[in-house]
Design a protein around this motif. Sequence first.
Motif, short mmCIF file in Angstrom:
data_model
loop_
_atom_site.label_atom_id
_atom_site.label_comp_id
_atom_site.label_asym_id
_atom_site.label_seq_id
_atom_site.Cartn_x
_atom_site.Cartn_y
_atom_site.Cartn_z
N ASN A 223 0.80 -1.23 0.00
CA ASN A 223 0.00 0.00 0.00
C ASN A 223 0.83 1.28 0.00
N GLU A 224 2.12 1.17 -0.12
CA GLU A 224 2.99 2.35 -0.15
C GLU A 224 3.49 2.59 -1.57
N ILE A 225 3.37 3.84 -2.02
CA ILE A 225 3.87 4.20 -3.35
C ILE A 225 5.31 4.70 -3.19
N LYS A 226 6.24 4.00 -3.83
CA LYS A 226 7.65 4.31 -3.69
C LYS A 226 8.22 4.84 -5.01
N ALA A 227 9.18 5.72 -4.90
CA ALA A 227 9.91 6.20 -6.07
C ALA A 227 11.37 5.77 -5.95
N SER A 228 11.91 5.27 -7.03
CA SER A 228 13.30 4.82 -7.04
C SER A 228 14.26 6.01 -7.16
N VAL A 229 15.52 5.72 -7.02
CA VAL A 229 16.54 6.70 -7.32
C VAL A 229 16.42 7.04 -8.81
N PRO A 230 16.50 8.31 -9.21
CA PRO A 230 16.44 8.65 -10.64
C PRO A 230 17.68 8.18 -11.39
N GLY A 231 17.48 7.83 -12.65
CA GLY A 231 18.58 7.49 -13.54
C GLY A 231 18.62 8.49 -14.69
N GLU A 232 19.77 8.56 -15.34
CA GLU A 232 19.92 9.51 -16.46
C GLU A 232 20.33 8.79 -17.73
N ILE A 233 19.76 9.24 -18.84
CA ILE A 233 20.13 8.74 -20.16
C ILE A 233 21.00 9.80 -20.82
N VAL A 234 22.23 9.46 -21.08
CA VAL A 234 23.16 10.38 -21.73
C VAL A 234 23.35 9.89 -23.16
N VAL A 235 22.75 10.60 -24.12
CA VAL A 235 22.74 10.18 -25.51
C VAL A 235 23.96 10.75 -26.23
N GLU A 236 24.59 9.93 -27.06
CA GLU A 236 25.74 10.39 -27.84
C GLU A 236 25.33 11.52 -28.78
N LYS A 237 26.26 12.41 -29.08
CA LYS A 237 25.95 13.63 -29.82
C LYS A 237 25.45 13.37 -31.24
N GLU A 238 25.77 12.21 -31.80
CA GLU A 238 25.32 11.92 -33.17
C GLU A 238 23.80 11.73 -33.22
N TYR A 239 23.17 11.49 -32.07
CA TYR A 239 21.72 11.37 -31.99
C TYR A 239 21.14 12.67 -31.42
N GLU A 240 20.09 13.17 -32.08
CA GLU A 240 19.51 14.44 -31.64
C GLU A 240 18.55 14.26 -30.47
N PHE A 241 18.07 13.06 -30.28
CA PHE A 241 17.27 12.72 -29.10
C PHE A 241 17.32 11.21 -28.95
N TYR A 242 16.63 10.69 -27.94
CA TYR A 242 16.69 9.26 -27.62
C TYR A 242 15.76 8.49 -28.54
N THR A 243 16.25 8.19 -29.74
CA THR A 243 15.45 7.54 -30.77
C THR A 243 15.29 6.04 -30.51
#
Length: 358
Positions: A223-243
């Motif tokens: 019955n408890e809503i938990k949030a995890s530690v946040p993670g980050e997506i670091v995309v290489e510069k050749e991609y303009e977004f996370y395709t």
Amino acid sequence: MQKKKVALLYGGKSVEHDISIRSAKNIFEAADKEKYQIYCIGISTNGGWYLTNEVSNDITKGLKLSLQLHNGQMSFSTSEEENLIFDVAFPALHGTDGEDGNIQGLLEVTGTAYAGSDVMGSSIAMNKFFTKQILEKQGIPVCDYLYFTYQDDPEFEFIKDKLGLPFIIKPINLGSSVGVSKVKSKSEFKTALKEAFKYDNEIIAEEFVEARELECSVLVENNEIKASVPGEIVVEKEYEFYTFQAKYVDSKAARLEIPASLPENIENTIKHLSINAFKAVGCQGFARVDVFYQEDQGMCYVNEINTIPGFTNSSMFPMMWKHDGYTFTSLIDTIISEAIYRFERKTRLKTNFNSGLE
């Protein structure tokens, strides 16, 4: 202890069919076989349902299933077995017919316990337009956006004046970055519209925000809503977004950092926003919330909510919970246990009323 029978649903009539298979393979392998008897039910790209010995890329080689009701419960029969009934279903279906409330509706009306969000939470979270409207009403920051249907005739200049350049065009009801384009000039606009409308009759144009791309997982346990530690997506510069290519094809396209390197107050803000977004759209069980963090402005924006996030080898959802102490097996166990508990809690409700009418 008698094992619980779990129907693991995978595949589906969706552009994310192959991703679902990858997720389901990991769920099948990680599930505690001492506690659960897993039945793999594959849904082909044509919509046929098959019982497979394991999660398979070639679903149609399994035994064809017939759906029926047995004493008010959903059951299946094959050429070899009748009245195959499950204690709980685990939809590992991404996108259309799996994450949009459709499969949840089938499970609801056939009295089947299932993991994840219900019809309402699934359908709202799948629809990027409705999600943004609800989040705005709840005071949760989102990027500026515009909504269009296939019958509309979106104009480049209008969108540019409202959102600036560049902007993002995306289908309303898809995930995995399918049909998503970054528009930097008028020459790219028609191609982006054509690509998005190929997959959906509704789209949004969204302000492009130069920001760090973060994710936070949400889980309900006891019955408890938990949030995890946040993670980050670091995309290489050749991609303009996370395709899609960066997510699932090119293993060197992105680096996943768990935990994300963030000031404590920003980490807490992201957790708080993720739980509030989860509640606002009526999610249940588990989800992944995608967040943009504009470092120079100190602003966080909720981008999307994924009610059936990926469980693939490159998926952030299980990785973030692994950092917080959950093995893949314990994570699956928590999700299934919550599904059964929620179903049992719901069965206490009356579904009839003695009106006295004749």
